[in-house]
Design a protein around this motif. Structure first.
Motif: not given
Length: 594
Positions: A487-493, A545-549, A558-560
């Motif tokens: 679902q988050p990937l579809a939302e990003n699309c 990448t963890e802790n990147s801006p 990032s959540n995925i």
């Protein structure tokens, strides 16, 4: 020696014993080889010195005796008159001299085995020999050298004489002149007179047989050389090393009794020489280094066999000794491997009081303590991980729920009950998967239903529909994966791929494809593709990448990544492909075993 330190103890012991044994035998072998080599060399040089001294003294005596006999021969009739006639250009007397000269020379030849024949010749090549009267036509074949330029007694190299049917003869040229008025014979040329040469033909076989008797089994060649070092009684095809320039120079520059080594292109040659008191001739003894080392090869073979035997003995003894010393260590290693494999169920008891047994008892106690601590830590980590995953799952776009409820309320107010009813049904399916009674993993089929419900709701929000198609490997439908992944990937699309499209003026008809398949290394491959504006791959990689801006700005990816990390550890991989308005893909590969 890092590799040695990384070996097991028993192999360190085996390697150490093999190294010590091999080093000791190698040292003994080298010292023995050097000792016997130098002993053989000294013995050969001693024998060679003795041989050349004896040969030199013997040949000096024979050549001096031969020279004295030649003096007596040349003063007997008819030689003084014959030599005088040649000096004075009187040639008519050859025939009458032949019988008397032959009678004198026959006695001379019988008393001197070294001499094959004698010749008397003038510088017009007219020759006398007791063997033939007609040999003058063979003069250039027998003596191609310009013997008339040799002002003193000269020994020439061996050559084949077809005249006398001999394989080899060594000519000794005597310049002779006779003055009848003074009845004097001189070994020199008289000015303004025809030059005369008295030539002794020495039998080469006699010289070679003598040298062979004086040689030993290490001798490569023993020969006679002139003052320039050129061999006289041998030919180049039989002993090519004797004709090398460095060998000839060594002899020419040497002194009586000299010995030494001359290096050639092929190998070293040991030389010993002595000088004969006749025409500065030299007796040379030559030995090849390979002849000296030939006998030592047997010694080397013996040491190789000894080394092999000691090597095998060292291996067997070190294996037996290491097995005895490492028996308890292997028990400890088995226990530790069982602990690592989580198969240490039957405790191993240690009944002895040696250091390793005490270490085993302490290992059992430490295992019990660590086992209890690991159980506690595992329970706490599981609770923490479940809470973290649940928290991140609940963070996924809460505004979506509020907007959907407001949309349903708006549809009801406007009398669109069927639309509101369809949206409620899709929302129910969506929430059923989202909540899933606290479960973290759901089947692939349920995850597809979840993202399908989401797309149905999003397509009902507006009149602009986005086509979504899914393709799943039938064998993966019941496979478990982390929920709320698609679902988050579809939302990003929708948000980043199709944002800003004007209805009816889209560059391409909006489309989302979801393909779930198996990889060659038995992983699940999830590919979510759209034909939108494209993906900034550099930004996308920064988001995971963890802790990147960028991970703070783009919450979805990032959540995925964080949830996959909490759920799968390091057994997942995310990659991207971007071809704007054609193929923009997010690819996730997951382990089936979780």
């Amino acid at each position: 020696m890092k590799w040695f330190a990384n070996l097991k103890f028993r192999y360190q012991l085996v390697t150490g014993m093999i190294f010590i044994t091999s080093a000791a035998l190698f040292l003994i072998g080298q010292l023995s080889y050097s000792y016997f080599y130098h002993r053989n060399t000294n013995e050969v040089l001693r024998r060679a010195g003795s041989s050349v001294n004896m040969a030199g003294d013997s040949l000096s005596s024979q050549f001096n005796s031969l020279s004295a006999a030649t003096n007596h021969l040349l003063v007997k009739d008819p030689f003084p008159q014959m030599i005088a006639d040649i000096n004075n250009y009187k040639f008519t007397g050859y025939a009458r001299y032949f019988t008397s000269a032959t009678a004198v020379t026959d006695s001379f030849l019988q008393n001197h085995d070294l001499v094959n024949s004698v010749l008397v010749c003038g510088d017009d090549h007219i020759m006398f020999s007791p063997s033939s009267l007609g040999i003058s036509r063979h003069f250039d074949q027998l003596l191609p050298e310009d013997i008339w330029h040799y002002p003193r007694i000269t020994v020439l190299p061996s050559r084949y004489s077809s005249v006398f049917g001999k394989e080899g003869v060594i000519p000794i040229s005597y310049p002779v002149s006779s003055i009848l008025s003074s009845k004097h014979l001189a070994y020199q040329d008289i000015p303004n007179c025809r030059k005369v040469r008295f030539i002794l033909l020495i039998d080469t076989d006699q010289i070679r047989d003598y040298f062979k008797r004086m040689s030993n089994r290490y001798t490569y060649c023993m020969y006679l050389a002139d003052e320039n070092g050129q061999p006289l009684d041998i030919i180049k095809k039989d002993y090519p090393d004797a004709f090398l320039p460095q060998i000839c120079k060594w002899i020419a520059d040497g002194s009586p009794g000299q010995e030494g080594t001359v290096k050639t292109e092929n190998e070293d040659l040991f030389l010993t020489m002595d000088r004969i008191k006749f025409c500065n001739l030299n007796v040379v003894h030559m030995t090849k280094k390979s002849a000296l080392t030939g006998d030592i090869k047997e010694l080397r073979s013996f040491f190789i066999l000894v080394w092999i035997a000691c090597f095998l003995a060292a291996v067997l003894l070190s294996l037996a000794l290491s097995g005895l010393l490492t028996r308890n260590l292997r028990v400890l290693g088995t226990i530790i491997r069982s602990i690592n494999d989580k198969t240490y169920t039957k405790r191993r008891e240690f009944n002895h009081t040696d250091e390793i047994s005490l270490l085993g008892v302490q290992l059992n106690q430490m295992y019990d303590t660590i086992h209890l601590q690991l159980i506690q830590i595992k329970d706490e980590e599981q609770k923490k991980a479940m809470a973290e995953i649940q928290m991140m799952s609940e963070q996924i776009n809460p505004h979506f729920l509020y907007n959907t409820l407001e949309c349903i309320h708006f549809q009801i107010l406007n009398g669109h009950s069927e639309t509101a009813e369809g949206m409620l049904e899709s929302l129910g399916k969506y929430l059923r998967t989202t909540l899933s009674f606290g479960k973290t993993l759901i089947s692939v089929e349920k995850e597809i239903e979840h993202v399908t419900s989401y797309m149905e709701i999003m397509n009902r929000h507006s009149s602009d529909g986005i086509l979504m198609e899914t393709k799943i490997d039938p064998q993966l439908k019941d496979c478990k994966i982390m929920k709320i992944l698609l679902q988050p990937l579809a939302e990003n699309c929708i948000r980043h791929g199709f944002e800003g499209f004007i209805s009816g003026f889209e560059p391409v008809p909006p489309r989302i494809d979801i393909v779930i398949s198996s990889t060659e290394n038995n992983q699940i491959r999830i590919e979510v593709t759209d034909n939108g504006k494209g993906i900034d791959i550099e930004v996308a990689n920064a988001c995971i990448t963890e802790n990147s801006p960028e991970s703070q700005k783009h919450f979805g990816l990032s959540n995925i990544q964080k949830r996959l990390k909490a759920c799968y550890g390091d057994s997942f991989h995310i990659s991207f492909i971007s071809i704007p308005y054609l193929k923009n893909s997010v690819i996730i590969e997951l382990s089936k075993d979780i």
